[in-house]
Every structure is written in C-alpha cells, then in structure tokens.
Design a protein around this motif. Sequence first.
Motif, PDB file in Angstrom:
ATOM      1  N   GLU A 134      61.574 -35.460 -32.494  1.00  0.00           N
ATOM      2  CA  GLU A 134      62.237 -35.239 -31.208  1.00  0.00           C
ATOM      3  C   GLU A 134      62.858 -33.850 -31.145  1.00  0.00           C
ATOM      4  OE1 GLU A 134      62.785 -37.896 -33.130  1.00  0.00           O
ATOM      5  OE2 GLU A 134      61.640 -39.380 -31.970  1.00  0.00           O
ATOM      6  N   GLY A 135      63.505 -33.440 -32.230  1.00  0.00           N
ATOM      7  CA  GLY A 135      64.169 -32.141 -32.259  1.00  0.00           C
ATOM      8  C   GLY A 135      63.180 -31.015 -32.062  1.00  0.00           C
ATOM      9  N   LEU A 136      62.065 -31.096 -32.780  1.00  0.00           N
ATOM     10  CA  LEU A 136      61.039 -30.066 -32.714  1.00  0.00           C
ATOM     11  C   LEU A 136      60.448 -30.000 -31.310  1.00  0.00           C
ATOM     12  CD1 LEU A 136      59.624 -28.042 -34.571  1.00  0.00           C
ATOM     13  CD2 LEU A 136      57.871 -29.767 -34.984  1.00  0.00           C
ATOM     14  N   PHE A 137      60.203 -31.186 -30.750  1.00  0.00           N
ATOM     15  CA  PHE A 137      59.615 -31.258 -29.412  1.00  0.00           C
ATOM     16  C   PHE A 137      60.567 -30.638 -28.396  1.00  0.00           C
ATOM     17  CE2 PHE A 137      58.763 -33.648 -25.430  1.00  0.00           C
ATOM     18  CZ  PHE A 137      57.455 -33.220 -25.236  1.00  0.00           C
TER      19      PHE A 137
ATOM     20  N   ALA B  43      68.598 -21.243 -32.598  1.00  0.00           N
ATOM     21  CA  ALA B  43      69.690 -21.883 -33.327  1.00  0.00           C
ATOM     22  C   ALA B  43      69.265 -23.266 -33.822  1.00  0.00           C
ATOM     23  CB  ALA B  43      70.914 -22.000 -32.424  1.00  0.00           C
ATOM     24  N   PHE B  44      68.572 -24.017 -32.969  1.00  0.00           N
ATOM     25  CA  PHE B  44      68.123 -25.360 -33.354  1.00  0.00           C
ATOM     26  C   PHE B  44      67.114 -25.310 -34.493  1.00  0.00           C
ATOM     27  CE2 PHE B  44      68.988 -27.866 -29.190  1.00  0.00           C
ATOM     28  CZ  PHE B  44      70.279 -28.080 -29.638  1.00  0.00           C
TER      29      PHE B  44
ATOM     30  N   GLU C  85      48.073 -40.259 -34.839  1.00  0.00           N
ATOM     31  CA  GLU C  85      49.096 -39.908 -35.811  1.00  0.00           C
ATOM     32  C   GLU C  85      49.498 -38.453 -35.531  1.00  0.00           C
ATOM     33  OE1 GLU C  85      51.191 -41.373 -39.209  1.00  0.00           O
ATOM     34  OE2 GLU C  85      49.747 -42.353 -37.915  1.00  0.00           O
ATOM     35  N   ILE C  86      50.794 -38.143 -35.587  1.00  0.00           N
ATOM     36  CA  ILE C  86      51.192 -36.764 -35.319  1.00  0.00           C
ATOM     37  C   ILE C  86      51.272 -35.985 -36.634  1.00  0.00           C
ATOM     38  CG2 ILE C  86      53.694 -37.107 -35.435  1.00  0.00           C
ATOM     39  CD1 ILE C  86      53.706 -35.336 -32.821  1.00  0.00           C
ATOM     40  N   GLU C  87      50.850 -34.728 -36.608  1.00  0.00           N
ATOM     41  CA  GLU C  87      50.767 -33.923 -37.836  1.00  0.00           C
ATOM     42  C   GLU C  87      52.110 -33.263 -38.109  1.00  0.00           C
ATOM     43  OE1 GLU C  87      48.890 -33.403 -35.154  1.00  0.00           O
ATOM     44  OE2 GLU C  87      46.771 -33.749 -35.632  1.00  0.00           O
ATOM     45  N   MET C  88      53.151 -34.073 -38.372  1.00  0.00           N
ATOM     46  CA  MET C  88      54.512 -33.537 -38.457  1.00  0.00           C
ATOM     47  C   MET C  88      54.695 -32.373 -39.428  1.00  0.00           C
ATOM     48  SD  MET C  88      56.690 -33.894 -36.316  1.00  0.00           S
ATOM     49  CE  MET C  88      58.148 -33.106 -36.946  1.00  0.00           C
ATOM     50  N   PRO C  89      54.218 -32.472 -40.672  1.00  0.00           N
ATOM     51  CA  PRO C  89      54.477 -31.354 -41.597  1.00  0.00           C
ATOM     52  C   PRO C  89      53.899 -30.033 -41.082  1.00  0.00           C
ATOM     53  CG  PRO C  89      53.553 -33.245 -42.768  1.00  0.00           C
ATOM     54  CD  PRO C  89      53.456 -33.555 -41.307  1.00  0.00           C
ATOM     55  N   LEU C  90      52.708 -30.118 -40.454  1.00  0.00           N
ATOM     56  CA  LEU C  90      52.102 -28.908 -39.902  1.00  0.00           C
ATOM     57  C   LEU C  90      52.956 -28.345 -38.782  1.00  0.00           C
ATOM     58  CD1 LEU C  90      48.291 -29.698 -39.614  1.00  0.00           C
ATOM     59  CD2 LEU C  90      49.535 -28.474 -41.392  1.00  0.00           C
ATOM     60  N   LEU C  91      53.362 -29.240 -37.881  1.00  0.00           N
ATOM     61  CA  LEU C  91      54.148 -28.801 -36.736  1.00  0.00           C
ATOM     62  C   LEU C  91      55.494 -28.225 -37.176  1.00  0.00           C
ATOM     63  CD1 LEU C  91      53.393 -31.536 -34.067  1.00  0.00           C
ATOM     64  CD2 LEU C  91      52.150 -29.453 -34.619  1.00  0.00           C
TER      65      LEU C  91
ATOM     66  N   ARG D 266      63.681 -29.186 -37.456  1.00  0.00           N
ATOM     67  CA  ARG D 266      62.239 -28.946 -37.559  1.00  0.00           C
ATOM     68  C   ARG D 266      61.493 -30.182 -38.055  1.00  0.00           C
ATOM     69  NH1 ARG D 266      63.751 -24.103 -40.196  1.00  0.00           N
ATOM     70  NH2 ARG D 266      62.946 -24.905 -42.162  1.00  0.00           N
ATOM     71  N   ASP D 267      62.172 -30.945 -38.946  1.00  0.00           N
ATOM     72  CA  ASP D 267      61.500 -32.110 -39.508  1.00  0.00           C
ATOM     73  C   ASP D 267      61.565 -33.333 -38.607  1.00  0.00           C
ATOM     74  OD1 ASP D 267      60.581 -30.794 -41.645  1.00  0.00           O
ATOM     75  OD2 ASP D 267      62.196 -31.395 -43.023  1.00  0.00           O
TER      76      ASP D 267
END
Lengths: 391, 252
Positions: free
Chosen positions: A304-307, A292-293, A232-238, A300-301
């Motif tokens: 794919e965008g964050l990565f 900018a991103f 599971e990826i820790e999205m909120p943390l990332l 951020r949420d």
Amino acid sequence: MSWRKLPRLTFWRLLLAVILATGFYSALLRFTKGLGAATALTDRFPWGLWIGFDVLCGVGLAAGGFTLAAIVYIFHLERFQPIVRPTILTAFLGYVLVAVALLFDLGRPYRIWHPMVMWNPRSVMFEVAWCVMLYLTVLALEFSPMVFERFRWQRPLRIVKALTIPMVIAGVLLSTLHQASLGSLYLIVPSKLHPYWYSPLLPVLFFVSAVGVGLAMVIFESNLSARTFGREIEMPLLADLGKGIVVVLAFYALMRFRDLASHGTLRYLREPSTETVLFVLETLLGVVVPLAFLAFRRVRDSREGLFAAAVLVIAGFLLNRLNVSITGLEASSGTHYFPKWTEVSVTLSLVGLGFLFFALAVRYFGVFGSHSAVAEAQRHPKRLDTRVHVA
Amino acid sequence: MSKAILVDTTRCIGCGACVSACKEANGLPQNEDTMLTAETLNVVESRSGVFVRKFCMHCQDPACASVCPVGALRKTAVGPVIYDESRCMGCRYCMMACPFGIPRYEWKLVLPRVKKCTMCAPRQAKGLQPACTEACPVQASIFGDRDLLLGDAENRLRQNPGGYVQHIYGRDEVGGTSVLYLSAVSFEALGFPANIPHDPLPMYTYRVLSKIPNVVAVGTVLLGGIWWITKRRAEVAYAEGEEKGTPKASDS
C-alpha cells in the motif's frame, strides 16, 4: 470461448461504454465542425488539454518502457524481466494514443506525414515528430514477439529477437531525445512561461522527471494488473524500483532547486499567486512527500505504501506538465483557458481505450507469461542475449 | 537590402485607411474588428490615448519560422515572413512561439489556416510598396530599406528628444524586427511586451538542438559499452560458478 455469450455488465464496463460513446460524439464534432467548435482554444491560447495532457503527460507516463528495457537488456538486471512485457505494452499503447491525440489536435491531421518529407531541422517539433514515428516503430517491434508467439510465427520471432539489443539501444536514445525535446518545445517562450517553469534546463528536467514517473507507472500498473487479473504481485522487484525512484527524485529535486535559485526565482514564493500555489503543490505532491515516504524501507516494502507513493509521483508529474503547458502560460496570455467538455471527453476516451486495449492484450497475448524463459536464461547466461525473450 | 516598415505612433491619426487597404489587398471582409483576427491582419488600437497599429513584426530571425516543423513559414531575404499554406499541418507551434502573439488561426473552419500579415510580399514582388504604407495619408507608416528607416528614426529621436521615448522598438528586440515603432509613451503602455529578450529566440532552442548529434553518438557508445560489460560479467560469474560446480543465477 467467451465470445459466445455477451460480456458481463460491470460498473467499469458500463462507465467505459459511456465514456467511449461520448468520446465518439466529440470526435464527430471535432472532425465535422472544426477545432473552434470542439475546443476552448483561442488565438491567445492555441494549445490546450490535448497537447498538455494527452501528449505531454501521455509520453511521460510511457517512459517506463525505455527505462525498464534499459535496466533489463543493457544493464542485464534480468530479475526485472517478469515486468518488462507489461511495461512495454503500456508504453506502446501510450504512444499509439499520443499519435491519435495528435490527429485530434492538428488542424489538418491528414498532413501528419509532412515532417517526413518537408524538413526543418531547426524545429523542436520536427524532432518530436521524428522521435514519435521512430520510437513508435521500435515499440511496435518490441511488442511484436507477443503477437508472433501467439500465432507461432517462428521466423519473424527469431529475426526480432536477434535485433533486440540494437532495438533497445535505439529505443533508449529515441526516448531520451523525445522526453527531453518535449521540454525543449518551451525553450522558445522565455517571455511567456512563468519563471517557476521556464528554464534553459527544461529538456533535462523533463527527461529526469520522465524516468522517475516511468518507474512509478510500473509500480502503479503492476498493482492494477495484480488486482484486475488476479496475479501475484512482484513486491521485491517493485520495492527495488521504489529505491530507484528515491534516487531519481532526489537528483531531480536538487537540480530543480539549484536551477530556480540560480535564476532568483525563489523570491516569487513570497508572492501569493495561483502560480505559487500550483508550484508548491506540484513540488510537495510529486517530489517532497514521495521522497520522504520512499526513503523508508518499511514504506517501500509495503504494497500500500509503495502504491500510494507511486500515485503521488504520478499526480505531481501530471501537475508539472499541465503547469508548463497550460497554467504557467495563462498570465502572459491575458486570457483564461478551461477545456471544453469535448476536449475532456476525447481525453477520457483515449485513457479508457488504453485500459481496454491493455486488458485485451493480456487476454490474447502472453503479456505476463515469460517467466520460464527468464529462468532458462538464468541457467544459461552464456546465451543470455539470444535466449531471453524480447519484451 | 532588406525592407522594413517604420510606424511613428506620434503621427497616427487613427483613420483606419491602412486597415481597409490591408483588407482589400488580402481579399478579407471589411468588418469592425477591434483586434487582430483571422480576418483582420492589421488593426489600429487606441491605447493610453495613442493610436497604434498592430500587425506582424516580421522578425529578422523569426521564432515562428524556426519552430515550424514543416517549414511552412519562411523569412525572405527582402524582409517579409511568409506562409506556405500547402505545407502547414496545423500544429500551431508558430502561434505559441511568437513573442508578440501575432499569428491567428481560422478556428471556425474545418480545414483552417494560419493567418498573418505578409508585408504584402506579392505586391513587393511586383515592385509596389505594402498596401498599408501606401494608404497612410499622414506618413505615420512608411516603407523602405531597414537601414535607412533606422537612420530616419534616429534622426527623429535626435531632433525631437522631448517628443519621443528614446527607443526604437524593433531595432534590437528578439534580435531585430522588420517593423519598427516610435512612441511618445512607453511601449508597454501601447501593449508591447516589455520583457522581450534581445537575443533571437531561435538561439534558445538551437543551443539544445545542436547537442543532439553528440547525445546520439555518446549515448550509443555508452549503452553499447554497458551492455557488453554487464554481459561479460554475467558470463564470467557463470563460468566461475561452473568451475566450482555450483552454477548460480547470473543477476547481480
């Protein structure tokens, strides 16, 4: 147990095998024929890919280790605990590989211990050597609980855990000095390094950009782990780390441009040159576009965008370090350096070994398995400092 | 008194006697290298129709010696910058740092050494002058006390103002060097870097290195303080939560 049968042959494993086999041959060449035969280095260009990529980039990419250790243990933001261990592991492996790369690059690697007894405190390289040695020790200690737990060695585990806070503080200081001193290495070449990259602020710029890329590496590594190990990826943390990157990059951009403007360097932008192209590319790729991103919450949420933003930050960082160490020095050297295949092959092998050791560590040690301890710590914050697992 | 070499390029006839003498004194093979190599520590180049010797400048405050992590390079009180091969681990930072691009490396050897002119420090120890200045048939290169040579050079500039560029290369460059040059054409045309600062290069590094003790002291206190405050805050939050009967997570 899986060792009874041969591991399955996948594309990535085959690729790794080919890379490591070539790397082994390159290593043979390097240690039997010497640097002249195994590298494109010359008297005019004595430092190449092994210093520019393996050492400068390797150390920078390991910066997640001290950044996250500080966030969790010094600032007590315990919710980041689940990603501390993989980050420490990344940093530890990164530093081990940097040390191995140094063994390749040094003309007389068997004398690598000389700085321990032959001192020259006026030398930045002397400081670098000591920081690598000491921080590697700290990282080994920070990593050791994973080994101790595995073999249920309670006594050493207790000792190391008791040492957590002094260890983390020492680690943060050593990393700070070390990241900065890699920039300081180039303070001595004001007449050789192109003005885009030479600055009295080099140590500070190196440190700040390392913090930024350290955070990006955590995001990058979490994504790869999630895919490879089906986690599971820790999205909120990332996503929060993404916010951190925005702050760090904005600070970096401000400092860098103030510095360039104050030295009148921006006038070079009007001259079309390789340096200008590389400088613009580095700035857009590693700073402007990701900034900018990441400024948008939607990016951020999104995983794919964050990565993608993290990958850009890392790419820009790599380009920056290579510009400082290689391309920015070419014009004054009066020669052109392009790494020989052996240099590339050794470098690829070290990267490959990093991935291999990471995968092995995940298989044999509890790299991802300290969630229960965090939950416990959150229930008993009084015992926070003693009960929380050491990274 | 620190020794130095004065090279007056207007007098050099390009005979190469200094090159052969250098090779003999250092036990190097007599070859036809046209630039500095690990086997040629002194070379006569022909640039803009002028013969100009190239060899180590023996800086007063040498960048190479300051950057060497193991102190393999050292500036001696009498002038020469010397190399102790038994200390060297081969990081080649000296080669990176040298503003004149002088040190060479034995790339072809498995266990290489850094090679550069030593201003014949072993000969000087015996009371002899360097092999190159001794061999020069026209006194284009002369050896002596640095202060006296500077005076000599200034005299030449004064007596023949039209014959020289009014500059002694090495008097102020990187804080001064123990090899001084005079020329009738610009030093840039002779292949000398023009953008060399007049401050000793080690200063650029020292400004930063001298801050390390402060960084460590302030950093330790700061990090320790933050650790203590955030821990305390978590404990207080926990205690307050307990009083209300609803223990909640401690993170902020």
